[in-house]
Design a protein around this motif. Structure first.
Motif, short mmCIF file in Angstrom:
data_model
loop_
_atom_site.label_atom_id
_atom_site.label_comp_id
_atom_site.label_asym_id
_atom_site.label_seq_id
_atom_site.Cartn_x
_atom_site.Cartn_y
_atom_site.Cartn_z
N ASN A 25 48.52 40.03 55.21
CA ASN A 25 49.39 39.16 56.00
C ASN A 25 49.26 37.70 55.59
O ASN A 25 49.84 36.82 56.23
CB ASN A 25 49.09 39.30 57.49
CG ASN A 25 49.69 40.56 58.08
OD1 ASN A 25 50.74 41.03 57.64
ND2 ASN A 25 49.03 41.13 59.08
N SER A 26 48.49 37.46 54.52
CA SER A 26 48.24 36.08 54.08
C SER A 26 48.68 35.84 52.64
O SER A 26 48.14 34.97 51.97
CB SER A 26 46.75 35.75 54.24
OG SER A 26 46.33 35.92 55.57
N GLY A 27 49.62 36.64 52.16
CA GLY A 27 50.18 36.42 50.83
C GLY A 27 49.70 37.37 49.76
O GLY A 27 50.23 37.36 48.65
N MET A 28 48.70 38.19 50.05
CA MET A 28 48.23 39.15 49.07
C MET A 28 49.05 40.44 49.15
O MET A 28 49.53 40.80 50.22
CB MET A 28 46.75 39.47 49.28
CG MET A 28 45.82 38.31 49.01
SD MET A 28 44.06 38.81 49.11
CE MET A 28 43.26 37.25 48.72
N THR A 29 49.18 41.11 48.02
CA THR A 29 49.85 42.41 47.98
C THR A 29 48.94 43.41 47.27
O THR A 29 48.35 43.09 46.23
CB THR A 29 51.19 42.35 47.23
OG1 THR A 29 50.97 41.94 45.88
CG2 THR A 29 52.15 41.36 47.90
N ALA A 30 48.80 44.59 47.84
CA ALA A 30 47.90 45.58 47.25
C ALA A 30 48.18 46.95 47.85
O ALA A 30 48.85 47.08 48.88
CB ALA A 30 46.44 45.20 47.49
N TRP A 31 47.65 47.97 47.17
CA TRP A 31 47.57 49.31 47.72
C TRP A 31 46.30 49.38 48.57
O TRP A 31 45.40 48.55 48.42
CB TRP A 31 47.50 50.34 46.60
CG TRP A 31 48.76 50.44 45.80
CD1 TRP A 31 49.23 49.51 44.90
CD2 TRP A 31 49.71 51.50 45.80
NE1 TRP A 31 50.42 49.94 44.35
CE2 TRP A 31 50.73 51.17 44.88
CE3 TRP A 31 49.79 52.71 46.48
CZ2 TRP A 31 51.82 51.98 44.63
CZ3 TRP A 31 50.87 53.55 46.23
CH2 TRP A 31 51.87 53.18 45.33
N VAL A 32 46.23 50.37 49.44
CA VAL A 32 45.06 50.52 50.29
C VAL A 32 44.66 51.99 50.34
O VAL A 32 45.52 52.86 50.58
CB VAL A 32 45.31 50.02 51.73
CG1 VAL A 32 44.07 50.23 52.60
CG2 VAL A 32 45.71 48.54 51.72
#
Length: 281
Positions: free
Chosen positions: A66-73
């Motif tokens: 929610n702070s600008g990072m994008t990733a798989w989890v």
């Protein structure tokens, strides 16, 4: 602003070679992982985190996404007490690329996972048990399944199989065939040892590629460039493809029945080279 490596961010996940697992309990590792050459980054809330740290790890991931990072989890398995809350919290985040479902054993587990996320969120089904392997074809065809991955360490614990390539050849082949039947991209192989150096990673990648797998998990950020190189077309393949395509464009004659398949192979190599930025590498 996103910290993601621009080249990697632009690469479709179906073509991702290196899938870097990052301990979700250590948020200080998130930014370096995202800035690395890893084609895809997975924040790991499952195997890397003990039960006592699950909630904090989940909070770390939600805050990052929610702070600008994008990733798989990587989320916890459907049979755990954490799966439902993992998905509830992730479904509200802005930067979720997709999830990896640990201990996938049945097709409905993938479908139920996808249903709890925002529509269209892809699910990587991590096959880690004998039962999961037996059901791999059905899992590959399940709604929501984006790609299969091989959890080699837990699979070996479940079956008693060694880490020798020959011993794991059947399992790898099953995942490749299941992926083809399910019309999925090539499956993602298990990781090299976290301490493995360049030569060992390259040797492992040769096994991965020889089995028809097109991606590989990584436990160490220092290994991702070796994985990318190991799972990309080699220099001699690039030269061969370029020569054949140039000859064809110049009006080269069809020689025999193998010409069109070779031309298709050359075009596939060229397309991958374009996607990975290899022509000028």
């Amino acid at each position: 602003m996103s910290l993601r490596n621009r080249r990697a961010a632009a690469l479709p996940a179906k073509l991702s070679r290196s899938w870097l697992l990052v301990n979700a309990a250590k948020p200080e590792l998130f930014a370096p992982a995202l800035a690395s050459e890893a084609d895809s980054v997975i924040f790991d809330m499952e195997a890397a985190v003990p039960d006592s740290g699950k909630e904090q790890a989940r909070n770390n991931v939600v805050e990052a996404l929610n702070s600008g990072m994008t990733a798989w989890v990587r989320v916890n398995g459907i049979d755990t007490d954490h799966w439902a809350e993992d998905l509830s919290q992730l479904s509200k985040t802005k930067g979720l690329r997709g999830v990896m479902l640990a201990m996938a054993e049945q097709p409905e587990q993938v479908a139920h996972t996808a249903m709890r996320l925002q529509a269209g969120t892809p699910v990587l089904a991590l096959i880690e048990t004998a039962l999961g392997l037996e059901n791999a074809t059905e899992i590959a065809s399940a709604p929501g399944t984006f790609r299969l991955a091989f959890g080699t360490n837990d699979f070996r614990k479940d079956t008693g199989i060694s880490d020798e390539p020959m011993a794991l050849a059947y399992a790898r082949s099953r995942l490749v065939i299941a992926s083809r039947v399910g019309k999925l991209p090539g499956p993602i192989d298990g990781p090299s040892l976290a301490t493995a150096g360049e030569e060992e990673v390259h040797a492992d990648c040769r096994v991965t590629a020889s089995m028809g797998m097109t991606g590989k998990l990584a436990l160490n950020v220092d290994q991702v460039e070796d994985v990318n190189k190991g799972l990309s077309p080699a220099e001699d393949e690039l030269a061969w493809a370029k020569e054949l395509l140039e000859a064809h464009a110049a009006g080269g004659a069809i020689g025999d029945g193998s010409y069109l398949p070779r031309l298709a192979r050359a075009q596939k190599i060229a397309d991958l080279a374009d996607s990975y930025g290899l022509w000028n590498a």
